[in-house]
Design an enzyme around this catalytic site. Structure first.
Site, short mmCIF file in Angstrom:
data_model
loop_
_atom_site.label_atom_id
_atom_site.label_comp_id
_atom_site.label_asym_id
_atom_site.label_seq_id
_atom_site.Cartn_x
_atom_site.Cartn_y
_atom_site.Cartn_z
N HIS A 46 0.82 -1.20 0.00
CA HIS A 46 0.00 0.00 0.00
C HIS A 46 0.86 1.25 0.00
O HIS A 46 0.56 2.23 -0.71
CB HIS A 46 -0.92 -0.02 1.23
CG HIS A 46 -1.69 1.23 1.43
ND1 HIS A 46 -1.34 2.17 2.38
CD2 HIS A 46 -2.79 1.73 0.80
CE1 HIS A 46 -2.20 3.18 2.34
NE2 HIS A 46 -3.08 2.94 1.40
N GLU A 49 2.27 1.88 -3.43
CA GLU A 49 1.22 2.46 -4.29
C GLU A 49 1.15 3.98 -4.09
O GLU A 49 1.05 4.74 -5.06
CB GLU A 49 -0.13 1.81 -3.95
CG GLU A 49 -1.33 2.45 -4.60
CD GLU A 49 -2.50 2.60 -3.65
OE1 GLU A 49 -3.06 3.72 -3.56
OE2 GLU A 49 -2.86 1.61 -2.99
N HIS A 50 1.23 4.44 -2.85
CA HIS A 50 1.23 5.88 -2.57
C HIS A 50 2.43 6.57 -3.20
O HIS A 50 2.31 7.66 -3.76
CB HIS A 50 1.26 6.12 -1.06
CG HIS A 50 -0.09 6.13 -0.41
ND1 HIS A 50 -0.56 7.20 0.32
CD2 HIS A 50 -1.07 5.20 -0.38
CE1 HIS A 50 -1.77 6.93 0.78
NE2 HIS A 50 -2.10 5.71 0.38
N GLU A 126 -3.96 8.05 7.71
CA GLU A 126 -4.96 7.15 7.12
C GLU A 126 -5.26 6.00 8.08
O GLU A 126 -6.43 5.62 8.26
CB GLU A 126 -4.44 6.61 5.79
CG GLU A 126 -5.46 5.78 5.02
CD GLU A 126 -4.94 5.31 3.67
OE1 GLU A 126 -5.69 4.62 2.96
OE2 GLU A 126 -3.77 5.62 3.32
#
Length: 421
Positions: A46, A49-50, A126
């Site tokens: 993840h 991906e950022h 997040e």
């Protein structure tokens, strides 16, 4: 309608030409997700991906954001437990720009130390936001309950500790190991020409070489357990469920139909009985998550602590009814029509069509069309529903996870024992 071509280096290109629309969607699908992470890498898929959005050799992060915005396009990405996707949707004439931006992100991201540090803060926020949403958090905790110590039981976001410890070398090493040609699918749908798209993609994706290791995924062993997480909330968040089916299981279409009838929509048994008839919950639904080798069938509800016992009794009663009384022909036909309608309406969106191309090619090494799914749904019988209910709903397999102010681990075993399952 669907065409596939493999580039010389093993990258697969799948396309669907839809001349009647003005748009096109393109996605880079990578067979890598949080399930591929070691314990020291939690949240890395993840986080990577950022980082693709934080600047390349050719574009700053702001320019990446601006270029597709300037032509009315949309650029985004997401990570799951078994794959990652970077995608864009644009007016068809700007497809070349979308491919240029995505490929630049894929091959030329800088992963600068300053950007790594800033994006860690973003991901940590997040995680905090997610942990402050118990109605979302309970689903991850349920996976952790039943797949303890297995990658499928870990949150895709990772933890504050694991994300904070990630370094540039880890990110680049993971990229070169997982983002390899044979693990990459390029999916394009819309007002396009197959040969033109393949030629354009071959120019930017056809030459890259990375020698990653073979993808190894350990089998997930389901553990039937009950857990409560104490939290000062007004509602009790509840997930309960059983082991599900893998993506290619022979009973998967019967399970789609069962789920739809049990808790898949406003007309489902659980919604009608629990919300409409008894007013026990605002949110009540069921869903099934399939992976390459396993699955998880889950029922979720949010209710006041004093309603917990009655709500669970009703859920188990409806499950007992599925298992022992079955469904009517009218009910089955209605759910078939509903599934087919939802599926076909979704296919009017080029992004949905692109997603189907990429996801099914990664999962099955071929495109599973909407028409094929409709055909399979049409063959489901009442006996199929009964058989899959018998297969899934065994008392010894049920597990539960709750978040709230009461210890429901004490109630759950007795309620299950009284259910007749």
């Amino acid at each position: 309608m669907y065409r596939k071509q493999e580039l010389a280096n093993g990258v697969r290109v799948v396309t669907e030409e839809i001349p009647s629309v003005h748009s096109a969607a393109v996605g880079i699908w990578i067979g890598c997700g949080s399930r591929d992470e070691s314990e020291q890498q939690l949240g890395l898929s993840h986080f990577l991906e950022h980082m693709f959005f934080k600047g390349t050799k050719n574009r700053t992060a702001k320019q990446i954001a601006e270029q597709l915005d300037a032509v009315g396009g949309h650029l985004n990405a997401f990570t799951t437990k078994e794959y990652t996707c970077l995608y864009a949707k644009v007016v068809a004439e700007h497809l070349g720009l979308a491919i240029e931006v995505l490929s630049d992100m894929y091959f030329n991201s800088l992963f600068a130390e300053l950007d790594l540090a800033k994006e860690k803060k973003v991901v940590l926020e997040e995680i905090k936001m997610y942990e402050d949403s118990p109605d979302e958090l309970v689903h991850d905790l349920f996976s952790e309950t039943v797949w303890q110590d297995h990658p499928l039981g870990r949150p895709i976001l990772g933890s504050a500790e694991s994300v904070s410890s990630l370094g540039k070398d880890q990110v680049i090493e993971y990229l070169y190991k997982q983002y390899v040609p044979e693990n990459t699918v390029l999916a394009v749908a819309g007002n396009i020409k197959h040969h033109e798209v393949v030629n354009r993609l071959d120019d930017v994706f056809g030459q890259f070489r990375r020698n990653g290791g073979k993808r190894l995924m350990s089998p997930a062993v389901f553990q039937a357990r009950s857990r409560n997480f104490a939290k000062d909330t007004e509602q009790l968040q509840i997930c309960l469920g059983v082991p599900g089916l893998s993506q290619d299981d022979k009973d998967i279409y019967a399970l789609y139909a069962l789920n739809n009838m049990l808790g898949g929509g406003l007309s489902s048994r659980l919604f009608q009985e629990i919300r409409e008839e008894r007013g026990l919950a605002y949110s009540i639904y069921s869903y099934h998550t399939s992976y390459s080798d396993t699955g998880l069938f889950t029922i979720y509800a949010g209710t006041s602590p004093e309603n917990y016992q009655e709500l669970i009794e009703v859920i188990l009663k409806e499950i007992y009814s599925f298992k022992n009384k079955g469904v009517t022909e009218v009910e089955l036909q209605r759910t078939k029509d509903q599934i087919k309608g939802n599926l076909l309406l979704g296919m009017e969106n080029v992004s949905s069509r692109m997603s189907r191309l990429g996801k099914t090619e990664l999962s099955f090494d071929r495109v599973v069309t909407a028409e094929e799914i409709v055909k399979e749904i049409n063959t489901v019988t009442r006996q199929d529903i009964h058989m899959v209910a018998e297969r899934l709903f065994n008392r010894a397999s049920f597990s539960s996870t709750t978040i709230g102010q009461t210890n429901n681990e004490l109630l759950w075993p007795q309620l299950l024992a009284n259910s007749g399952l």
